[in-house]
Design an enzyme around this catalytic site. Structure first.
Site, mmCIF file in Angstrom:
data_model
loop_
_atom_site.group_PDB
_atom_site.id
_atom_site.type_symbol
_atom_site.label_atom_id
_atom_site.label_comp_id
_atom_site.label_asym_id
_atom_site.label_seq_id
_atom_site.Cartn_x
_atom_site.Cartn_y
_atom_site.Cartn_z
ATOM 1 N N LYS A 1 0.871 -1.188 0.000
ATOM 2 C CA LYS A 1 0.000 0.000 0.000
ATOM 3 C C LYS A 1 0.902 1.230 0.000
ATOM 4 C CE LYS A 1 -2.029 3.007 2.079
ATOM 5 N NZ LYS A 1 -1.871 4.434 1.725
ATOM 6 N N SER B 1 4.726 7.238 10.241
ATOM 7 C CA SER B 1 4.791 8.011 11.478
ATOM 8 C C SER B 1 4.607 7.113 12.706
ATOM 9 C CB SER B 1 3.701 9.083 11.464
ATOM 10 O OG SER B 1 2.436 8.464 11.387
ATOM 11 N N THR B 2 5.136 7.560 13.805
ATOM 12 C CA THR B 2 5.033 6.821 15.065
ATOM 13 C C THR B 2 3.566 6.685 15.480
ATOM 14 O OG1 THR B 2 7.255 7.419 15.732
ATOM 15 C CG2 THR B 2 5.715 6.916 17.507
ATOM 16 N N GLU B 3 2.804 7.736 15.252
ATOM 17 C CA GLU B 3 1.391 7.731 15.626
ATOM 18 C C GLU B 3 0.620 6.608 14.900
ATOM 19 O OE1 GLU B 3 -0.335 11.395 14.404
ATOM 20 O OE2 GLU B 3 -2.326 10.814 15.097
ATOM 21 N N GLY C 1 1.970 4.057 13.405
ATOM 22 C CA GLY C 1 2.600 2.788 13.797
ATOM 23 C C GLY C 1 1.968 2.209 15.056
ATOM 24 N N GLU D 1 9.236 0.961 11.114
ATOM 25 C CA GLU D 1 10.267 1.970 10.810
ATOM 26 C C GLU D 1 9.583 3.318 10.937
ATOM 27 O OE1 GLU D 1 13.441 1.372 9.907
ATOM 28 O OE2 GLU D 1 13.273 -0.808 9.770
ATOM 29 N N CYS E 1 13.247 10.443 7.486
ATOM 30 C CA CYS E 1 13.025 9.991 8.862
ATOM 31 C C CYS E 1 14.249 10.256 9.735
ATOM 32 C CB CYS E 1 12.704 8.505 8.867
ATOM 33 S SG CYS E 1 13.841 7.555 7.849
ATOM 34 N N GLU F 1 9.081 15.911 15.534
ATOM 35 C CA GLU F 1 9.535 15.708 14.163
ATOM 36 C C GLU F 1 8.789 16.673 13.258
ATOM 37 O OE1 GLU F 1 8.311 12.089 12.024
ATOM 38 O OE2 GLU F 1 10.387 11.932 11.367
HETATM 39 P P1 NAP Z 1 2.034 8.189 7.823
HETATM 40 O O1 NAP Z 1 1.030 9.232 7.787
HETATM 41 O O2 NAP Z 1 2.214 7.380 9.043
HETATM 42 O O3 NAP Z 1 1.701 7.230 6.588
HETATM 43 C C1 NAP Z 1 2.489 6.125 6.251
HETATM 44 C C2 NAP Z 1 1.638 5.120 5.505
HETATM 45 O O4 NAP Z 1 0.640 4.598 6.390
HETATM 46 C C3 NAP Z 1 0.871 5.705 4.331
HETATM 47 O O5 NAP Z 1 0.816 4.768 3.301
HETATM 48 C C4 NAP Z 1 -0.488 5.959 4.949
HETATM 49 O O6 NAP Z 1 -1.502 6.055 4.019
HETATM 50 C C5 NAP Z 1 -0.642 4.758 5.816
HETATM 51 N N1 NAP Z 1 -1.630 4.886 6.887
HETATM 52 C C6 NAP Z 1 -2.114 6.011 7.474
HETATM 53 N N2 NAP Z 1 -3.029 5.699 8.407
HETATM 54 C C7 NAP Z 1 -3.136 4.356 8.422
HETATM 55 C C8 NAP Z 1 -3.914 3.431 9.176
HETATM 56 N N3 NAP Z 1 -4.767 3.819 10.116
HETATM 57 N N4 NAP Z 1 -3.781 2.111 8.914
HETATM 58 C C9 NAP Z 1 -2.909 1.685 7.987
HETATM 59 N N5 NAP Z 1 -2.160 2.506 7.240
HETATM 60 C C10 NAP Z 1 -2.250 3.828 7.459
HETATM 61 O O7 NAP Z 1 3.464 8.762 7.472
HETATM 62 P P2 NAP Z 1 3.856 9.742 6.273
HETATM 63 O O8 NAP Z 1 3.383 11.106 6.594
HETATM 64 O O9 NAP Z 1 3.458 9.140 4.978
HETATM 65 O O10 NAP Z 1 5.435 9.643 6.316
HETATM 66 C C11 NAP Z 1 6.206 10.383 7.173
HETATM 67 C C12 NAP Z 1 6.620 9.589 8.383
HETATM 68 O O11 NAP Z 1 7.296 8.387 8.004
HETATM 69 C C13 NAP Z 1 7.586 10.340 9.251
HETATM 70 O O12 NAP Z 1 7.236 10.197 10.596
HETATM 71 C C14 NAP Z 1 8.914 9.639 8.970
HETATM 72 O O13 NAP Z 1 9.860 9.786 9.976
HETATM 73 C C15 NAP Z 1 8.496 8.240 8.756
HETATM 74 N N6 NAP Z 1 9.516 7.498 7.981
HETATM 75 C C16 NAP Z 1 10.301 6.575 8.635
HETATM 76 C C17 NAP Z 1 11.295 5.891 7.937
HETATM 77 C C18 NAP Z 1 12.199 4.905 8.631
HETATM 78 O O14 NAP Z 1 12.915 4.183 7.942
HETATM 79 N N7 NAP Z 1 12.216 4.835 9.952
HETATM 80 C C19 NAP Z 1 11.471 6.131 6.582
HETATM 81 C C20 NAP Z 1 10.665 7.075 5.953
HETATM 82 C C21 NAP Z 1 9.677 7.748 6.666
HETATM 83 P P3 NAP Z 1 -1.896 7.490 3.345
HETATM 84 O O15 NAP Z 1 -0.692 8.311 3.247
HETATM 85 O O16 NAP Z 1 -2.387 7.051 2.043
HETATM 86 O O17 NAP Z 1 -2.957 8.063 4.204
#
Ligand code: NAP
Ligand code: MG
Length: 496
Positions: free
Chosen positions: A192, A246-248, A250, A267, A301, A400
């Site tokens: 996804k 995001s942690t939230e 996750g 991650e 990240c 962050e």
């Molecule tokens: P995000 O909002 O957590 O979204 C990540 C993915 O999860 C997206 O595909 C999102 O879908 C999906 N998602 C959202 N709500 C969900 C739910 N309730 N159930 C299942 N899936 C759900 O994060 P983001 O804004 O895309 O990315 C930024 C974050 O990623 C930052 O916190 C960054 O630090 C972290 N990150 C970490 C790493 C690492 O290796 N540690 C690498 C890159 C990024 P939609 O976007 O389609 O809503």
């Protein structure tokens, strides 16, 4: 460079003109509901194309396809060298089409083309090849047991159907980090991608079919996290959720997965400290630290978003950072001169602007940037922003931001800076700049982070493990450690 002078490759134009369905069982299929969603170009705020907006029914079809492929053994029971060959062929195909892959991600989410063409896309190719090599090396052990006359050995079995949920900051690379190890170990996948950047995942799935991946091994469902993502996490036939984001989110995924004890790996976010010691090579430390925050518009990240500078060199370093930030070339992502592109979306733009406002309100001093960068184009452009006079408890030193905003703070001694650096809910990465080998190892040992870079920042390799401490998550995605995320250990006793 204006939008009119940016030429899209014909292959990209053709791809954008397609109807983008989900990719299930090696076929492109529309959403059951018929719903679609817009995919926006962050450099122009215009709609690039529309993609299918997946829901529970689409997720169910994709998971069933992945489960069928897993159980029929078309993938897990394929000779491992053949799995490796397919992964390698996919890497070769991406390499042949590297300009298409790089342009597509830059167009979709705004990363500078130089970075996607020479950084992240080559890394993705290398990662697939590295994991192709592992397909034949997922070994067990023989164990000398004392319980009696037994032959005892372990085997590593693929965990099953993997739900891979990824963010938008490095679309192709994030997809391949997950697919590489999952496929090498014999799992099948439903991917996804993020709603903001679904295109490269869809193209990748088509390319995988082209090189001969059997139906059901790689499936892609596009859509919103709250719909497609949530349905995927809750699906009873998903054995493992590999999440980057995001942690939230996750945390909420872990709660859902807990009900059926589905495996999870996480991650997550970061607020990585980057420490410049008094004996550092200042020129290198400054350019490395600026790359550490401004690479990919700060949407990384592991962005080094808290910079601690030894007081003796603080003024000098700050001045050099100001110059760096003010001369960074912000522009259209497809312009080869561009060093920083737009942030991904209106939501992200508002979020970063909000943090800048909060930094002012809490009393930080602005050294560079601090606003929109409309001269770079009509998209979501933000100036590279440096704040000094930041206190540890201020919001921009704790949360962050995921944008081009850095907090710079002085420090007096090593133990003090270690304790301040470790005062974070996160623990993804850390940077250290010093010419003293003792200081380097001392800090590397004491910093609570999954990766510590000394005299470097943002270096990655398929062979080196990647993942976080604390609320930055758990599990290691790269290197041989990644195999653990996608396999179960089975122990076998043979009575002799
Ligand atoms: P995000 O909002 O957590 O979204 C990540 C993915 O999860 C997206 O595909 C999102 O879908 C999906 N998602 C959202 N709500 C969900 C739910 N309730 N159930 C299942 N899936 C759900 O994060 P983001 O804004 O895309 O990315 C930024 C974050 O990623 C930052 O916190 C960054 O630090 C972290 N990150 C970490 C790493 C690492 O290796 N540690 C690498 C890159 C990024 P939609 O976007 O389609 O809503
Ligand atoms: Mg987009």
């Amino acid at each position: 460079m204006s939008e009119t002078t940016v030429s899209l490759m014909p292959e990209i134009q053709e791809f954008l003109a397609q109807t983008h369905g989900h990719f299930i069982d090696n076929a492109v299929v529309p959403s059951r509901s018929g719903a679609v969603m817009d995919d926006v170009n962050p450099a122009t705020r215009e709609v690039l194309t529309t993609v299918a907006r997946g829901g529970a029914e689409d997720v169910d079809l994709a998971v069933k396809a992945a489960k069928r492929a897993f159980e029929a053994g078309a993938w897990a029971n394929m000779p491992p060298n053949q799995r490796g060959i397919l992964l390698w062929r996919l890497a070769d195909l991406i390499e042949q089409r590297i300009d298409i892959a790089a342009q597509l991600d830059s167009l979709d989410m705004g990363m500078p083309i130089r970075q996607s063409r020479y950084g992240t896309t080559p890394m993705a190719i290398d990662h697939l090849r590295y994991m192709a090599g592992w397909a034949t090396k997922v070994e067990g052990r023989t164990i000398p047991v004392s319980a009696g006359s037994f032959f005892n050995y372990t085997v590593r079995e693929p965990v099953g159907v993997v739900a891979a949920i990824i963010p938008w900051n490095f679309p192709l690379l994030m997809a391949i980090w997950k697919l590489g190890a999952a496929l090498a170990t014999g799992c099948t996948v439903v991917l996804k991608p993020a709603e903001q950047s679904p295109l490269s995942a869809l193209m990748l799935a088509q390319w995988a079919r082209e090189v001969g991946f059997p139906a059901g091994v790689i499936n892609v469902v596009t859509g919103y996290g709250s719909e497609a993502g949530a349905a995927l996490v809750a699906h009873p036939d998903v054995d493992k959720v590999a999440f980057t984001g995001s942690t939230e989110v996750g945390k909420s995924i872990m709660k859902t997965a807990a009900d059926r004890m589905a495996r999870v790996s996480m991650e997550l976010g970061g607020k990585s400290p980057n420490i410049i010691c008094a004996d550092a090579n200042i020129k290198r430390a400054v350019s490395g630290s600026m790359l550490g925050i401004f690479m990919n518009q700060g949407e990384v990240c592991s962005a080094g978003s808290r910079i601690y500078v030894a007081r003796a060199i603080y003024d000098q370093v700050l001045e050099a950072m100001e110059t760096y930030a003010k001369t960074l070339r912000v522009g259209h992502p497809l312009d080869h001169r561009t060093q920083m592109g737009p942030v991904v979306s209106d939501e992200q733009y508002q979020r970063v602007m909000h943090y800048i406002e909060v930094a002012h309100r809490e009393g930080a001093s602005l050294i560079a940037g601090g606003g929109a960068m409309s001269e770079a184009g009509p998209g979501y452009f933000i100036q590279p922003t440096v704040f000094a006079g930041v206190e540890d408890q201020m919001t921009i030193a704790q949360e962050e931001i995921f944008g081009p905003v850095v907090a710079v703070m002085p420090f007096d001694d090593l133990d003090e800076v270690v304790s301040r650096a470790n005062q974070s809910i996160y623990g993804l990465a850390a940077g250290v700049w010093t010419e003293n080998v003792r200081t380097a190892h001392y800090l590397a040992q004491r910093l609570k982070a999954g990766t510590v870079w000394v005299n470097a920042y943002h270096v990655y390799d398929a062979a080196a493990p990647w993942g976080g401490f604390k609320q930055s998550g758990f599990g290691r995605e790269m290197g041989s450690y990644a195999l653990d995320l996608y396999t179960e250990v089975k122990d076998v006793w043979i009575g002799l």
